[in-house]
Design a protein around this motif. Structure first.
Motif, PDB file in Angstrom:
ATOM      1  N   ASP A   1       0.832  -1.204   0.000  1.00 36.26           N
ATOM      2  CA  ASP A   1       0.000   0.000   0.000  1.00 36.26           C
ATOM      3  C   ASP A   1       0.866   1.253   0.000  1.00 36.26           C
ATOM      4  OD1 ASP A   1      -2.366  -1.448   0.022  1.00 36.26           O
ATOM      5  OD2 ASP A   1      -2.606  -1.325   2.196  1.00 36.26           O
ATOM      6  N   GLU A   2       1.893   1.268   0.840  1.00 39.89           N
ATOM      7  CA  GLU A   2       2.785   2.434   0.924  1.00 39.89           C
ATOM      8  C   GLU A   2       3.509   2.668  -0.397  1.00 39.89           C
ATOM      9  OE1 GLU A   2       3.110   4.746   3.225  1.00 39.89           O
ATOM     10  OE2 GLU A   2       1.690   3.781   4.566  1.00 39.89           O
ATOM     11  N   VAL A   3       3.949   1.601  -1.030  1.00 39.45           N
ATOM     12  CA  VAL A   3       4.632   1.734  -2.321  1.00 39.45           C
ATOM     13  C   VAL A   3       3.673   2.289  -3.372  1.00 39.45           C
ATOM     14  CG1 VAL A   3       5.710   0.439  -4.218  1.00 39.45           C
ATOM     15  CG2 VAL A   3       6.361  -0.037  -1.849  1.00 39.45           C
ATOM     16  N   GLN A   4       2.448   1.798  -3.364  1.00 42.72           N
ATOM     17  CA  GLN A   4       1.456   2.290  -4.326  1.00 42.72           C
ATOM     18  C   GLN A   4       1.156   3.771  -4.091  1.00 42.72           C
ATOM     19  OE1 GLN A   4      -1.667  -0.595  -3.698  1.00 42.72           O
ATOM     20  NE2 GLN A   4      -0.953  -1.877  -5.379  1.00 42.72           N
ATOM     21  N   ILE A   5       1.017   4.171  -2.843  1.00 44.30           N
ATOM     22  CA  ILE A   5       0.792   5.583  -2.526  1.00 44.30           C
ATOM     23  C   ILE A   5       2.004   6.411  -2.941  1.00 44.30           C
ATOM     24  CG2 ILE A   5       0.624   7.230  -0.605  1.00 44.30           C
ATOM     25  CD1 ILE A   5      -2.058   6.169  -1.102  1.00 44.30           C
ATOM     26  N   PHE A   6       3.194   5.896  -2.695  1.00 40.77           N
ATOM     27  CA  PHE A   6       4.414   6.600  -3.099  1.00 40.77           C
ATOM     28  C   PHE A   6       4.415   6.838  -4.605  1.00 40.77           C
ATOM     29  CE2 PHE A   6       8.753   6.360  -4.776  1.00 40.77           C
ATOM     30  CZ  PHE A   6       9.295   7.482  -4.178  1.00 40.77           C
ATOM     31  N   GLU A   7       4.094   5.817  -5.375  1.00 43.60           N
ATOM     32  CA  GLU A   7       4.058   5.947  -6.838  1.00 43.60           C
ATOM     33  C   GLU A   7       2.985   6.940  -7.278  1.00 43.60           C
ATOM     34  OE1 GLU A   7       6.089   4.712  -9.224  1.00 43.60           O
ATOM     35  OE2 GLU A   7       7.330   3.959  -7.581  1.00 43.60           O
ATOM     36  N   LEU A   8       1.827   6.872  -6.639  1.00 46.48           N
ATOM     37  CA  LEU A   8       0.762   7.819  -6.965  1.00 46.48           C
ATOM     38  C   LEU A   8       1.179   9.253  -6.636  1.00 46.48           C
ATOM     39  CD1 LEU A   8      -2.352   5.783  -5.758  1.00 46.48           C
ATOM     40  CD2 LEU A   8      -1.856   6.477  -8.115  1.00 46.48           C
ATOM     41  N   ASN A   9       1.857   9.439  -5.500  1.00 46.88           N
ATOM     42  CA  ASN A   9       2.338  10.771  -5.133  1.00 46.88           C
ATOM     43  C   ASN A   9       3.349  11.282  -6.156  1.00 46.88           C
ATOM     44  OD1 ASN A   9       1.130  11.927  -2.803  1.00 46.88           O
ATOM     45  ND2 ASN A   9       2.104  10.384  -1.548  1.00 46.88           N
ATOM     46  N   LYS A  10       4.218  10.391  -6.610  1.00 40.59           N
ATOM     47  CA  LYS A  10       5.204  10.768  -7.624  1.00 40.59           C
ATOM     48  C   LYS A  10       4.493  11.199  -8.913  1.00 40.59           C
ATOM     49  CE  LYS A  10       7.818   7.652  -9.564  1.00 40.59           C
ATOM     50  NZ  LYS A  10       8.800   6.605  -9.813  1.00 40.59           N
TER      51      LYS A  10
ATOM     52  N   ALA B   1      -5.096  12.396  -7.880  1.00 38.03           N
ATOM     53  CA  ALA B   1      -5.516  12.786  -6.533  1.00 38.03           C
ATOM     54  C   ALA B   1      -6.711  11.954  -6.080  1.00 38.03           C
ATOM     55  CB  ALA B   1      -5.850  14.281  -6.493  1.00 38.03           C
ATOM     56  N   GLN B   2      -7.645  11.692  -6.994  1.00 42.50           N
ATOM     57  CA  GLN B   2      -8.792  10.849  -6.654  1.00 42.50           C
ATOM     58  C   GLN B   2      -8.345   9.418  -6.361  1.00 42.50           C
ATOM     59  OE1 GLN B   2     -11.166  11.653 -10.118  1.00 42.50           O
ATOM     60  NE2 GLN B   2     -12.254  13.345  -9.137  1.00 42.50           N
ATOM     61  N   SER B   3      -7.356   8.935  -7.101  1.00 43.18           N
ATOM     62  CA  SER B   3      -6.830   7.584  -6.849  1.00 43.18           C
ATOM     63  C   SER B   3      -6.173   7.510  -5.474  1.00 43.18           C
ATOM     64  CB  SER B   3      -5.812   7.196  -7.927  1.00 43.18           C
ATOM     65  OG  SER B   3      -6.432   7.083  -9.175  1.00 43.18           O
ATOM     66  N   ILE B   4      -5.405   8.553  -5.130  1.00 39.33           N
ATOM     67  CA  ILE B   4      -4.763   8.593  -3.812  1.00 39.33           C
ATOM     68  C   ILE B   4      -5.827   8.610  -2.722  1.00 39.33           C
ATOM     69  CG2 ILE B   4      -3.424  10.044  -2.228  1.00 39.33           C
ATOM     70  CD1 ILE B   4      -1.785  10.920  -4.700  1.00 39.33           C
ATOM     71  N   GLU B   5      -6.847   9.407  -2.932  1.00 40.54           N
ATOM     72  CA  GLU B   5      -7.928   9.513  -1.952  1.00 40.54           C
ATOM     73  C   GLU B   5      -8.573   8.148  -1.725  1.00 40.54           C
ATOM     74  OE1 GLU B   5     -11.335  12.866  -1.186  1.00 40.54           O
ATOM     75  OE2 GLU B   5     -10.978  12.231  -3.238  1.00 40.54           O
ATOM     76  N   LYS B   6      -8.889   7.437  -2.797  1.00 45.66           N
ATOM     77  CA  LYS B   6      -9.521   6.114  -2.671  1.00 45.66           C
ATOM     78  C   LYS B   6      -8.601   5.113  -1.986  1.00 45.66           C
ATOM     79  CE  LYS B   6     -12.430   6.690  -6.730  1.00 45.66           C
ATOM     80  NZ  LYS B   6     -12.557   6.384  -8.148  1.00 45.66           N
ATOM     81  N   LYS B   7      -7.335   5.097  -2.402  1.00 45.72           N
ATOM     82  CA  LYS B   7      -6.373   4.155  -1.827  1.00 45.72           C
ATOM     83  C   LYS B   7      -6.159   4.458  -0.346  1.00 45.72           C
ATOM     84  CE  LYS B   7      -3.373   0.881  -2.055  1.00 45.72           C
ATOM     85  NZ  LYS B   7      -3.831  -0.488  -2.198  1.00 45.72           N
ATOM     86  N   ALA B   8      -6.043   5.727  -0.017  1.00 43.57           N
ATOM     87  CA  ALA B   8      -5.794   6.115   1.371  1.00 43.57           C
ATOM     88  C   ALA B   8      -6.979   5.778   2.269  1.00 43.57           C
ATOM     89  CB  ALA B   8      -5.467   7.606   1.444  1.00 43.57           C
TER      90      ALA B   8
ATOM     91  N   VAL C   1      -8.864   3.195   2.021  1.00 45.02           N
ATOM     92  CA  VAL C   1      -8.742   1.761   2.290  1.00 45.02           C
ATOM     93  C   VAL C   1      -7.661   1.504   3.343  1.00 45.02           C
ATOM     94  CG1 VAL C   1      -8.082  -0.470   1.254  1.00 45.02           C
ATOM     95  CG2 VAL C   1      -9.559   1.100   0.001  1.00 45.02           C
ATOM     96  N   MET C   2      -6.614   2.328   3.313  1.00 34.42           N
ATOM     97  CA  MET C   2      -5.485   2.148   4.226  1.00 34.42           C
ATOM     98  C   MET C   2      -5.809   2.577   5.650  1.00 34.42           C
ATOM     99  SD  MET C   2      -2.408   3.385   1.731  1.00 34.42           S
ATOM    100  CE  MET C   2      -1.150   3.305   2.985  1.00 34.42           C
ATOM    101  N   GLY C   3      -6.820   3.414   5.819  1.00 34.02           N
ATOM    102  CA  GLY C   3      -7.219   3.832   7.156  1.00 34.02           C
ATOM    103  C   GLY C   3      -6.378   4.948   7.738  1.00 34.02           C
ATOM    104  N   PRO C   4      -6.274   4.991   9.087  1.00 36.32           N
ATOM    105  CA  PRO C   4      -5.631   6.112   9.777  1.00 36.32           C
ATOM    106  C   PRO C   4      -4.189   6.380   9.353  1.00 36.32           C
ATOM    107  CG  PRO C   4      -6.753   4.696  11.344  1.00 36.32           C
ATOM    108  CD  PRO C   4      -6.818   4.014  10.006  1.00 36.32           C
ATOM    109  N   ARG C   5      -3.446   5.356   8.986  1.00 32.02           N
ATOM    110  CA  ARG C   5      -2.044   5.580   8.627  1.00 32.02           C
ATOM    111  C   ARG C   5      -1.897   6.375   7.339  1.00 32.02           C
ATOM    112  NH1 ARG C   5      -0.268   0.961   5.246  1.00 32.02           N
ATOM    113  NH2 ARG C   5      -2.074  -0.362   5.031  1.00 32.02           N
ATOM    114  N   ALA C   6      -2.979   6.545   6.611  1.00 27.48           N
ATOM    115  CA  ALA C   6      -2.933   7.316   5.367  1.00 27.48           C
ATOM    116  C   ALA C   6      -3.716   8.624   5.474  1.00 27.48           C
ATOM    117  CB  ALA C   6      -3.475   6.471   4.232  1.00 27.48           C
ATOM    118  N   ALA C   7      -4.054   9.027   6.684  1.00 28.56           N
ATOM    119  CA  ALA C   7      -4.887  10.219   6.874  1.00 28.56           C
ATOM    120  C   ALA C   7      -4.266  11.460   6.242  1.00 28.56           C
ATOM    121  CB  ALA C   7      -5.129  10.455   8.361  1.00 28.56           C
TER     122      ALA C   7
END
Length: 88
Positions: free
Chosen positions: A6-15, A33-40, A42-48
């Motif tokens: 999940d963190e790697v996917q968020i990192f790639e999306l942020n890039k 940004a919408q993809s990050i929002e959806k993924k985050a 799912v990830m819960g509090p650690r992606a707030a």
């Protein structure tokens, strides 16, 4: 292991988000940004923070068509934090 993926996917999306902002590609910025929002979500509090930043990007785009330098720097910081996070 799933958390790391999940963190790697968020990192790639942020890039991708950073690149789209620099290229002034509004449609791609919105999409990523919408993809990050959806993924985050799912990830819960650690992606707030990431969810908050994605929402901020979308709000700024919808309000004025541009992402502020302050928000861009916050996205950069979030991506750097994800890249430097230790593996589980």
């Amino acid at each position: 292991m799933a958390k790391h993926i999940d963190e790697v996917q968020i990192f790639e999306l942020n890039k991708n988000l950073q690149q789209a902002i620099v290229q002034n590609n509004t449609e791609e910025v919105k999409r990523v940004a919408q993809s990050i929002e959806k993924k985050a979500e799912v990830m819960g509090p650690r992606a707030a923070k990431k969810t908050m930043l994605a929402k901020q990007v979308l709000q700024e785009l919808n309000a004025g068509g541009r992402v502020s330098k302050k928000t861009q720097l916050a996205v950069d910081d979030a991506a750097r934090d994800a890249a430097e996070a230790p593996l589980p």
